[in-house]
Design a protein around this motif. Sequence first.
Motif, PDB file in Angstrom:
ATOM      1  N   ALA A 104       7.806   1.732  -5.149  1.00 15.72           N
ATOM      2  CA  ALA A 104       7.162   1.248  -6.371  1.00 15.72           C
ATOM      3  C   ALA A 104       5.643   1.425  -6.241  1.00 15.72           C
ATOM      4  O   ALA A 104       5.091   1.308  -5.144  1.00 15.72           O
ATOM      5  CB  ALA A 104       7.501  -0.213  -6.597  1.00 15.72           C
ATOM      6  N   GLU A 105       4.974   1.713  -7.347  1.00 18.32           N
ATOM      7  CA  GLU A 105       3.517   1.896  -7.342  1.00 18.32           C
ATOM      8  C   GLU A 105       2.796   0.547  -7.199  1.00 18.32           C
ATOM      9  O   GLU A 105       1.774   0.440  -6.546  1.00 18.32           O
ATOM     10  CB  GLU A 105       3.100   2.596  -8.647  1.00 18.32           C
ATOM     11  CG  GLU A 105       1.649   2.446  -9.072  1.00 18.32           C
ATOM     12  CD  GLU A 105       0.653   3.065  -8.096  1.00 18.32           C
ATOM     13  OE1 GLU A 105       1.053   3.955  -7.328  1.00 18.32           O
ATOM     14  OE2 GLU A 105      -0.514   2.640  -8.106  1.00 18.32           O
ATOM     15  N   ALA A 106       3.383  -0.467  -7.828  1.00 21.62           N
ATOM     16  CA  ALA A 106       2.777  -1.803  -7.769  1.00 21.62           C
ATOM     17  C   ALA A 106       3.874  -2.841  -7.572  1.00 21.62           C
ATOM     18  O   ALA A 106       4.989  -2.680  -8.078  1.00 21.62           O
ATOM     19  CB  ALA A 106       2.013  -2.077  -9.057  1.00 21.62           C
ATOM     20  N   VAL A 107       3.563  -3.866  -6.813  1.00 20.38           N
ATOM     21  CA  VAL A 107       4.525  -4.953  -6.613  1.00 20.38           C
ATOM     22  C   VAL A 107       3.813  -6.296  -6.735  1.00 20.38           C
ATOM     23  O   VAL A 107       2.618  -6.411  -6.480  1.00 20.38           O
ATOM     24  CB  VAL A 107       5.224  -4.896  -5.229  1.00 20.38           C
ATOM     25  CG1 VAL A 107       6.072  -3.649  -5.084  1.00 20.38           C
ATOM     26  CG2 VAL A 107       4.230  -5.003  -4.084  1.00 20.38           C
ATOM     27  N   THR A 108       4.580  -7.303  -7.127  1.00 24.28           N
ATOM     28  CA  THR A 108       4.100  -8.675  -7.028  1.00 24.28           C
ATOM     29  C   THR A 108       4.957  -9.346  -5.969  1.00 24.28           C
ATOM     30  O   THR A 108       6.187  -9.285  -6.031  1.00 24.28           O
ATOM     31  CB  THR A 108       4.250  -9.421  -8.369  1.00 24.28           C
ATOM     32  OG1 THR A 108       3.563  -8.667  -9.372  1.00 24.28           O
ATOM     33  CG2 THR A 108       3.661 -10.827  -8.293  1.00 24.28           C
ATOM     34  N   VAL A 109       4.293  -9.927  -4.971  1.00 19.27           N
ATOM     35  CA  VAL A 109       5.016 -10.554  -3.869  1.00 19.27           C
ATOM     36  C   VAL A 109       4.704 -12.045  -3.858  1.00 19.27           C
ATOM     37  O   VAL A 109       3.578 -12.466  -4.150  1.00 19.27           O
ATOM     38  CB  VAL A 109       4.670  -9.879  -2.523  1.00 19.27           C
ATOM     39  CG1 VAL A 109       3.229 -10.078  -2.142  1.00 19.27           C
ATOM     40  CG2 VAL A 109       5.574 -10.352  -1.398  1.00 19.27           C
ATOM     41  N   GLU A 124      -1.176  -2.866  -5.364  1.00 21.54           N
ATOM     42  CA  GLU A 124      -0.831  -1.506  -5.772  1.00 21.54           C
ATOM     43  C   GLU A 124      -1.282  -0.536  -4.701  1.00 21.54           C
ATOM     44  O   GLU A 124      -1.937  -0.925  -3.731  1.00 21.54           O
ATOM     45  CB  GLU A 124      -1.481  -1.185  -7.124  1.00 21.54           C
ATOM     46  CG  GLU A 124      -2.985  -1.371  -7.138  1.00 21.54           C
ATOM     47  CD  GLU A 124      -3.610  -0.979  -8.471  1.00 21.54           C
ATOM     48  OE1 GLU A 124      -2.939  -1.083  -9.499  1.00 21.54           O
ATOM     49  OE2 GLU A 124      -4.780  -0.567  -8.436  1.00 21.54           O
ATOM     50  N   GLY A 125      -0.890   0.733  -4.872  1.00 17.33           N
ATOM     51  CA  GLY A 125      -1.320   1.766  -3.942  1.00 17.33           C
ATOM     52  C   GLY A 125      -0.854   1.492  -2.522  1.00 17.33           C
ATOM     53  O   GLY A 125       0.266   1.047  -2.300  1.00 17.33           O
ATOM     54  N   LEU A 126      -1.767   1.748  -1.556  1.00 17.32           N
ATOM     55  CA  LEU A 126      -1.416   1.646  -0.138  1.00 17.32           C
ATOM     56  C   LEU A 126      -0.908   0.254   0.242  1.00 17.32           C
ATOM     57  O   LEU A 126       0.059   0.113   0.997  1.00 17.32           O
ATOM     58  CB  LEU A 126      -2.641   2.016   0.715  1.00 17.32           C
ATOM     59  CG  LEU A 126      -2.449   1.950   2.231  1.00 17.32           C
ATOM     60  CD1 LEU A 126      -1.343   2.894   2.699  1.00 17.32           C
ATOM     61  CD2 LEU A 126      -3.754   2.258   2.954  1.00 17.32           C
ATOM     62  N   ILE A 131       3.485  -3.389   1.961  1.00 17.33           N
ATOM     63  CA  ILE A 131       4.293  -4.597   1.733  1.00 17.33           C
ATOM     64  C   ILE A 131       5.779  -4.224   1.669  1.00 17.33           C
ATOM     65  O   ILE A 131       6.626  -4.860   2.309  1.00 17.33           O
ATOM     66  CB  ILE A 131       3.838  -5.318   0.437  1.00 17.33           C
ATOM     67  CG1 ILE A 131       2.458  -5.966   0.655  1.00 17.33           C
ATOM     68  CG2 ILE A 131       4.867  -6.356  -0.003  1.00 17.33           C
ATOM     69  CD1 ILE A 131       1.795  -6.477  -0.620  1.00 17.33           C
ATOM     70  N   GLN A 132       6.105  -3.159   0.936  1.00 14.07           N
ATOM     71  CA  GLN A 132       7.508  -2.746   0.806  1.00 14.07           C
ATOM     72  C   GLN A 132       8.063  -2.263   2.150  1.00 14.07           C
ATOM     73  O   GLN A 132       9.196  -2.586   2.519  1.00 14.07           O
ATOM     74  CB  GLN A 132       7.636  -1.643  -0.257  1.00 14.07           C
ATOM     75  CG  GLN A 132       7.298  -2.137  -1.659  1.00 14.07           C
ATOM     76  CD  GLN A 132       7.190  -0.987  -2.667  1.00 14.07           C
ATOM     77  OE1 GLN A 132       8.202  -0.526  -3.199  1.00 14.07           O
ATOM     78  NE2 GLN A 132       5.973  -0.517  -2.927  1.00 14.07           N
ATOM     79  N   HIS A 133       7.251  -1.514   2.892  1.00 13.93           N
ATOM     80  CA  HIS A 133       7.664  -0.986   4.207  1.00 13.93           C
ATOM     81  C   HIS A 133       7.954  -2.141   5.181  1.00 13.93           C
ATOM     82  O   HIS A 133       8.973  -2.128   5.883  1.00 13.93           O
ATOM     83  CB  HIS A 133       6.536  -0.080   4.721  1.00 13.93           C
ATOM     84  CG  HIS A 133       6.737   0.494   6.091  1.00 13.93           C
ATOM     85  ND1 HIS A 133       6.786   1.858   6.330  1.00 13.93           N
ATOM     86  CD2 HIS A 133       6.859  -0.099   7.310  1.00 13.93           C
ATOM     87  CE1 HIS A 133       6.963   2.063   7.633  1.00 13.93           C
ATOM     88  NE2 HIS A 133       6.996   0.893   8.255  1.00 13.93           N
TER      89      HIS A 133
END
Length: 167
Positions: A104-109, A124-126, A131-133
């Motif tokens: 995803a390009e942007a996430v809310t965690v 967003e971005g890196l 965060i997803q990784h």
Amino acid sequence: MALLPILRYPDPRLHTVAKPVAKVDDSIRRLIDDMAETMYEAPGIGLAATQVDVHKRVVVIDVSEDHSELLVLVNPTIIDRQGAQVCEEGCLSVPGVYEKVERAEAVTVRALDRDGKSFELEAEGLLAICIQHEIDHLDGKVFIEYLSQLKLNRIKTKLAKKARITA
Ligand code: NI
């Protein structure tokens, strides 16, 4: 603080699903400090507790150049995802391997901080990739497992060869 040994793929312990932290106490804060030191020393921009063989839902991230923006995520959950991006990723548990992964390009965690306080962060971005990784690590997933079986087998062969040479 102490440096912690990092598990290397294909160590099966990397596939453990981490358990939620029941209480953010001093032992968790010690783990956070040790993980941050280990990440900075490696050097890396993110580390999940899974990678240091502690199967609790704790992540540290710092995507800044000067180690000034340590982000601590305890029990993180992604509550929103937007868009898509493809980026070449690496991982401290898979040294020397860089492969493109779609995220995803942007996430809310939503997560707890080092004091056990709940917060939400839009990234967003890196930072969003990181965060997803790292949350994948907590779920027992390593980034190269998004690749085709053929590509994954090639990487496994390469890593096994390297392990023989450096053993
Ligand atoms: Ni990783």
